[in-house]
Write a protein that holds these residues in place. Structure first.
Motif, mmCIF file in Angstrom:
data_model
loop_
_atom_site.group_PDB
_atom_site.id
_atom_site.type_symbol
_atom_site.label_atom_id
_atom_site.label_comp_id
_atom_site.label_asym_id
_atom_site.label_seq_id
_atom_site.Cartn_x
_atom_site.Cartn_y
_atom_site.Cartn_z
ATOM 1 N N UNK A 271 0.799 -1.235 0.000
ATOM 2 C CA UNK A 271 0.000 0.000 0.000
ATOM 3 C C UNK A 271 0.831 1.283 0.000
ATOM 4 N N UNK A 272 2.125 1.198 0.374
ATOM 5 C CA UNK A 272 2.964 2.397 0.431
ATOM 6 C C UNK A 272 4.008 2.439 -0.688
ATOM 7 N N UNK A 273 3.831 1.590 -1.702
ATOM 8 C CA UNK A 273 4.855 1.448 -2.743
ATOM 9 C C UNK A 273 5.117 2.741 -3.503
ATOM 10 N N UNK A 274 4.115 3.575 -3.650
ATOM 11 C CA UNK A 274 4.277 4.800 -4.428
ATOM 12 C C UNK A 274 4.334 6.052 -3.545
ATOM 13 N N UNK A 275 4.564 5.837 -2.258
ATOM 14 C CA UNK A 275 4.555 6.966 -1.324
ATOM 15 C C UNK A 275 5.759 7.879 -1.528
ATOM 16 N N UNK A 276 6.931 7.303 -1.834
ATOM 17 C CA UNK A 276 8.143 8.095 -2.012
ATOM 18 C C UNK A 276 8.890 7.629 -3.260
ATOM 19 N N UNK A 277 8.840 8.401 -4.358
ATOM 20 C CA UNK A 277 9.574 8.008 -5.575
ATOM 21 C C UNK A 277 11.067 7.819 -5.288
ATOM 22 N N UNK A 278 11.645 6.787 -5.890
ATOM 23 C CA UNK A 278 13.048 6.491 -5.667
ATOM 24 C C UNK A 278 13.287 5.514 -4.530
ATOM 25 N N UNK A 279 12.229 5.138 -3.817
ATOM 26 C CA UNK A 279 12.338 4.191 -2.711
ATOM 27 C C UNK A 279 11.499 2.950 -3.007
ATOM 28 N N UNK A 280 11.859 1.842 -2.385
ATOM 29 C CA UNK A 280 11.088 0.617 -2.517
ATOM 30 C C UNK A 280 10.389 0.324 -1.194
ATOM 31 N N UNK A 281 9.216 -0.251 -1.300
ATOM 32 C CA UNK A 281 8.467 -0.660 -0.113
ATOM 33 C C UNK A 281 8.987 -2.011 0.344
ATOM 34 N N UNK A 282 9.413 -2.084 1.600
ATOM 35 C CA UNK A 282 9.954 -3.318 2.184
ATOM 36 C C UNK A 282 9.005 -3.766 3.284
#
Length: 358
Positions: A271-282
């Motif tokens: 659900x947080x995959x697109x919260x911060x561009x350049x980061x991956x949801x782990x």
């Protein structure tokens, strides 16, 4: 040299296979569109390729059976108005990686779209795609530049993807595939649905996990800043987290990463995959299968906070396990691993946003 990749005639009675550009009028609805169809897909093949060619006369529709054929096709393909992968998540991942191989690193990856043919269709659904025939109808009536949106990518073992992981997700995918291969007759239609996925999880994967238990995993940061999620889902920078710092040390049934919110069947696994561009949801889930069964509705909807779920946004993590675990990348099995590195890929890709097409 022109690759020997079978192409589908633009009309049902065409005498010879078409090549790029398709031999039809320049104002044909499919003019300038290039569509890759996985010849090995259970729902792909020549029949579906012919359906696409009939719906989009003038398009170049290519059946491919290997990565070498995809690469060869792309190298001789002039810049299309729209490039599409007709298939599931695996076909889309294959096309993204082929584009990365033939496109210089100094240049951005060409934009592409997904025509859903797979079973879960996680990436296609996250981009607003509906059923295949509806997507074809929208393309046939759309005039102008196709709208796109930026999608981040994960890199794992040299492969680019939108999600990957180990543990239950990889086990369920393997069990679901075996269940689907064994199903015949009317039951096969049910096996291809979300109910088939859930039955594989409950009747095949869960009993195995009960017997062996969850492995222990150490998750370390090897990238830049790391963010955790507060109870409202807002990113909060973790202080004092340096390369090598341990983010998690304990048992976990699911350890996965993603840049796409959906895993398939509209399961909001990230659900947080697109919260911060350049980061991956782990994500790491520390409950056992019985606890997971009771939380299926909340797991499926991406509810937060969720007991047992640990979330981070990072750029590079390493997961080390107490025993070999199955690895899946983009929904495809990649064998067993004791340690896995996941990182935010330097390259991103612009994907067709179906919500703005037609």
């Amino acid at each position: 040299m022109t690759p020997s990749i079978p192409a589908v005639p633009a009309t049902a009675d065409a005498a010879s296979a078409s090549r790029w550009p398709a031999p039809s009028a320049s104002d044909a609805v499919g003019s300038g569109l290039a569509i890759l169809v996985n010849a090995n897909a259970k729902r792909g093949g020549r029949r579906v390729a012919a359906q696409i060619a009939r719906a989009l006369p003038g398009a170049s529709v290519r059946l491919t059976k290997s990565t070498e054929e995809i690469d060869a096709w792309l190298r001789v393909l002039p810049t299309p108005r729209g490039l599409f992968a007709a298939g599931g998540d695996g076909t889309a991942v294959a096309l993204v990686n082929a584009l990365a191989r033939v496109t210089p690193e100094s240049e951005p990856l060409p934009p592409l779209g997904i025509l859903p043919l797979g079973t879960g269709n996680g990436w296609a659904h996250a981009l607003g795609a509906s059923k295949l025939h509806r997507c074809l109808a929208r393309l046939a009536t759309f005039d102008g530049t196709l709208p796109t949106r930026r999608c981040g990518l994960i890199e794992v073992e040299g492969t680019l993807a939108h999600f990957a992981g180990s543990g239950w997700d990889a086990m369920i995918l393997e069990d679901y595939t075996r269940q689907l291969e064994a199903s015949k007759g009317p039951s096969r239609h049910l096996s291809r649905s979300v109910y088939g996925y859930l039955s594989a999880a409950l009747l095949r994967t869960a009993p195995k996990v009960v017997l062996v238990g969850n492995p222990r995993v150490v998750i370390q940061n090897f990238g830049d800043d790391v963010y955790e999620l507060d109870p409202n889902g807002r990113p909060r920078k973790m202080e004092g987290i340096r390369p090598g710092a341990v983010l998690y040390d304990g048992t976990a049934g699911i350890t996965s990463v993603g840049t796409c919110p959906e895993f398939g069947y509209r399961f909001k696994a990230f659900p947080f995959a697109e919260r911060m561009p350049g980061y991956i949801s782990v994500r790491a889930y520390d409950r056992g299968p019985l606890g997971a069964v009771g939380s299926i509705p909340r797991l499926w909807s991406g509810a937060h906070p969720l007991n047992g779920m640990h979330d981070w946004l990072a750029t590079h993590v390493r997961m080390t396990f107490s025993r070999p675990v199955p690895l899946q990348i983009g929904g495809d099995a990649h064998g067993m691993r004791r340690a896995i590195d996941y990182s935010a890929a330097r390259r991103s890709v612009r994907m067709v946003d179906w919500r703005r097409v037609g």
